[in-house]
Enzyme design. Structure first.
Site, PDB file in Angstrom:
ATOM      1  N   SER A 189       0.678  -1.224  -0.114  1.00 51.48           N
ATOM      2  CA  SER A 189       0.269   0.140  -0.077  1.00 51.48           C
ATOM      3  C   SER A 189       0.765   1.280  -0.067  1.00 51.48           C
ATOM      4  O   SER A 189       0.214   2.433  -0.278  1.00 51.48           O
ATOM      5  CB  SER A 189      -1.015   0.240   1.033  1.00 51.48           C
ATOM      6  OG  SER A 189      -0.146  -0.086   2.450  1.00 51.48           O
ATOM      7  N   HIS A 217      -6.083  -3.393   0.612  1.00 52.02           N
ATOM      8  CA  HIS A 217      -6.310  -2.279  -0.497  1.00 52.02           C
ATOM      9  C   HIS A 217      -6.832  -2.809  -1.992  1.00 52.02           C
ATOM     10  O   HIS A 217      -6.248  -2.083  -2.845  1.00 52.02           O
ATOM     11  CB  HIS A 217      -4.889  -1.661  -0.600  1.00 52.02           C
ATOM     12  CG  HIS A 217      -4.553  -0.777   0.603  1.00 52.02           C
ATOM     13  ND1 HIS A 217      -4.893   0.779   0.589  1.00 52.02           N
ATOM     14  CD2 HIS A 217      -3.891  -0.807   1.544  1.00 52.02           C
ATOM     15  CE1 HIS A 217      -4.708   1.151   1.572  1.00 52.02           C
ATOM     16  NE2 HIS A 217      -4.030   0.316   2.526  1.00 52.02           N
ATOM     17  N   LYS A 248     -11.729   0.139   4.858  1.00 51.81           N
ATOM     18  CA  LYS A 248     -11.109   1.139   3.878  1.00 51.81           C
ATOM     19  C   LYS A 248     -12.015   1.451   2.748  1.00 51.81           C
ATOM     20  O   LYS A 248     -12.497   2.617   2.736  1.00 51.81           O
ATOM     21  CB  LYS A 248      -9.904   0.447   3.265  1.00 51.81           C
ATOM     22  CG  LYS A 248      -8.594   0.445   4.306  1.00 51.81           C
ATOM     23  CD  LYS A 248      -7.286   0.206   3.858  1.00 51.81           C
ATOM     24  CE  LYS A 248      -6.068   0.524   4.620  1.00 51.81           C
ATOM     25  NZ  LYS A 248      -5.562  -0.413   5.671  1.00 51.81           N
TER      26      LYS A 248
HETATM   27  C1  LIG Z   1      -4.937  -1.145   6.678  1.00 49.28           C
HETATM   28  C2  LIG Z   1      -4.618  -2.360   6.626  1.00 49.28           C
HETATM   29  C3  LIG Z   1      -4.618  -3.444   7.856  1.00 49.28           C
HETATM   30  C4  LIG Z   1      -5.514  -3.008   8.850  1.00 49.28           C
HETATM   31  O1  LIG Z   1      -6.703  -2.870   8.575  1.00 49.28           O
HETATM   32  P1  LIG Z   1      -7.734  -2.138   9.713  1.00 49.28           P
HETATM   33  O2  LIG Z   1      -9.104  -2.929   9.509  1.00 49.28           O
HETATM   34  O3  LIG Z   1      -7.608  -0.713   9.834  1.00 49.28           O
HETATM   35  O4  LIG Z   1      -7.206  -2.695  11.200  1.00 49.28           O
HETATM   36  C5  LIG Z   1      -4.070  -4.826   7.375  1.00 49.28           C
HETATM   37  N1  LIG Z   1      -3.400  -4.925   6.194  1.00 49.28           N
HETATM   38  C6  LIG Z   1      -3.215  -4.082   5.274  1.00 49.28           C
HETATM   39  C7  LIG Z   1      -2.502  -4.464   4.023  1.00 49.28           C
HETATM   40  C8  LIG Z   1      -3.674  -2.708   5.426  1.00 49.28           C
HETATM   41  O5  LIG Z   1      -3.290  -1.736   4.567  1.00 49.28           O
END
Ligand SMILES: *Cc1c(COP(=O)(O)O)cnc(C)c1O
Length: 402
Positions: A189, A217, A248
């Site tokens: 990301s 992502h 997200k």
């Molecule tokens: C944002 C993200 C997480 C964490 O996700 P949350 O639901 O905000 O805890 C885990 N892995 C990746 C690759 C991320 O980009």
């Protein structure tokens, strides 16, 4: 009792971070999350264009979802006041797990309050000391920490180097590993790079190894059907476990899940420590997430808008001679190298241009690879994309980067 010297040490350390451009400054948003937001910039409220949210599909303030959330709050109130196995499971939690499993074409799903939590004890629940994890070097912090928490042997490969991965698989075999699991982000990301899942699955077949992908992502907006990098790479039936977030692309802050075969999910329900010892999704989030599954299953409009906006931004930035990481992903890393430079450009974009973008520097990305990470959304209008590019050109010329 905290000693004064320790407080002084912390103050010195934070001061040093500021001098190196590594200090993470927060600007509070005083409106809902969208393409246009109101932000408190040093005490003044400014209207700005937002280019750093994970709100890829413009769902953060979707009217249909707000209605669904309100309806659920009226009937189920906030929460369950219990972890899942005691009395914290509602029919809405079950329905969401069923819906997301079907959306991603898996047998079953288990949800968590966040994907960080989902990843955190996943490996400990599934692997023992006789097993091995082979993990990509740029994986998300939650995977790295989750892997640390398990007793399996650990191997690390360069995320884009399949020869390195194969060598690590051989090493794992020669050290007598029983079960093996390759673990990778679907999309890295910080860069928008996409894992080569095709080659990874080929190697997994050759070395009889499981594949686990964290697709935070990508789920919901990558690709035709929103089934993520597995769909993009054409390996939907070859991935064993996917973890992802509803915090997200869906625009709200909280919620994650894991999909897999039903036996794996059943084991996790019984042995994943976050699931056993911490609260789960509130019913309102479960119900609006189910609603998103229905919306995204019936229309591709949001994904098409996101794709068009991404193409437009990427091509205009390239034309303006900025260095951007090549990809098809709506995460666009505009590279500046120096942390101080990157931080100055981002501050000027925010404070002078009204464009909300964030710089990323060490330890979030490697030293000397500081950048501004732009995130495109279906919420952006063409005119918004024109404006950010114009501002980048103006500020970029001032700092002599183009
Ligand atoms: C944002 C993200 C997480 C964490 O996700 P949350 O639901 O905000 O805890 C885990 N892995 C990746 C690759 C991320 O980009």
């Amino acid at each position: 009792m905290l000693k004064n010297e320790y407080i002084q040490d912390i103050e010195n350390e934070m001061e040093e971070l500021k001098q190196w451009g590594l200090y993470k400054k927060e600007y509070p948003i005083v409106s809902s999350q969208s393409s246009t937001i109101k932000v408190d910039v040093n005490g003044k409220i400014k209207t700005m264009l937002n280019f750093c949210a994970n709100n890829y599909l413009d769902l953060a303030n979707d009217k249909r979802l707000i209605e669904m959330g309100k309806k659920t709050l009226d009937t189920y109130w906030f929460g369950t006041a219990s972890v899942r196995f005691i009395c914290g499971t509602t029919d809405l939690n079950k329905q969401f797990e069923k819906d997301i499993a079907k959306f991603l074409t898996f047998e079953d799903a288990i949800s968590f309050a966040s994907c960080y939590q989902a990843n955190n004890w996943l490996f400990e629940a599934l692997l023992g000391k006789e097993d091995a994890v082979i993990s990509a070097n740029l994986n998300h912090a939650s995977l790295i920490q989750g892997i640390r928490l398990c007793k399996a042997q650990k191997f690390r490969y360069q995320f884009n180097d399949m020869e390195d991965l194969e060598n690590k698989l051989k090493e794992a075999d020669s050290s007598g590993a029983k079960k093996k699991m390759i673990v990778t982000d679907g999309v890295f990301s910080m860069d928008g790079d996409i894992a080569d899942l095709n080659s990874i699955c080929d190697l997994a077949d050759k070395y009889e190894c499981m594949v686990m992908v964290d697709d935070c992502h990508a789920t919901w907006f990558v690709w035709e059907n929103g089934r993520g990098t597995a769909e993009l790479c054409g390996v939907e039936w070859r991935i064993d476990i996917i973890s992802s977030t509803i915090g997200k692309a869906l625009g709200w802050a909280s919620g994650g899940f894991i999909v897999s075969k039903k036996q794996v999910v059943e084991k996790l329900r019984n042995q994943h420590k976050w699931y056993l010892f911490s609260n789960n999704l509130i019913p309102a989030i479960a119900s609006i997430s189910s609603e998103v599954v229905h919306i995204l299953s019936s229309s591709k409009d949001l994904r098409t808008r996101l794709e068009n906006n991404t193409k437009k931004f990427r091509s205009e930035m390239e034309e303006a001679w900025f260095t951007i990481r090549e990809s098809i992903h709506p995460v666009v890393a505009v590279m500046f190298g120096d942390a101080q430079l990157s931080s100055s450009i981002s501050r000027e974009m925010i404070e002078e241009e009204g464009i909300y973008v964030k710089d990323f520097s060490f330890p979030v990305v490697p030293k000397n690879e500081a950048r501004i990470r732009v995130q495109i959304s279906a919420a952006h209008e063409e005119d918004h994309i024109d404006r950010i590019v114009e501002s980048f050109i103006k500020v970029g010329e001032k700092y002599n980067v183009i």
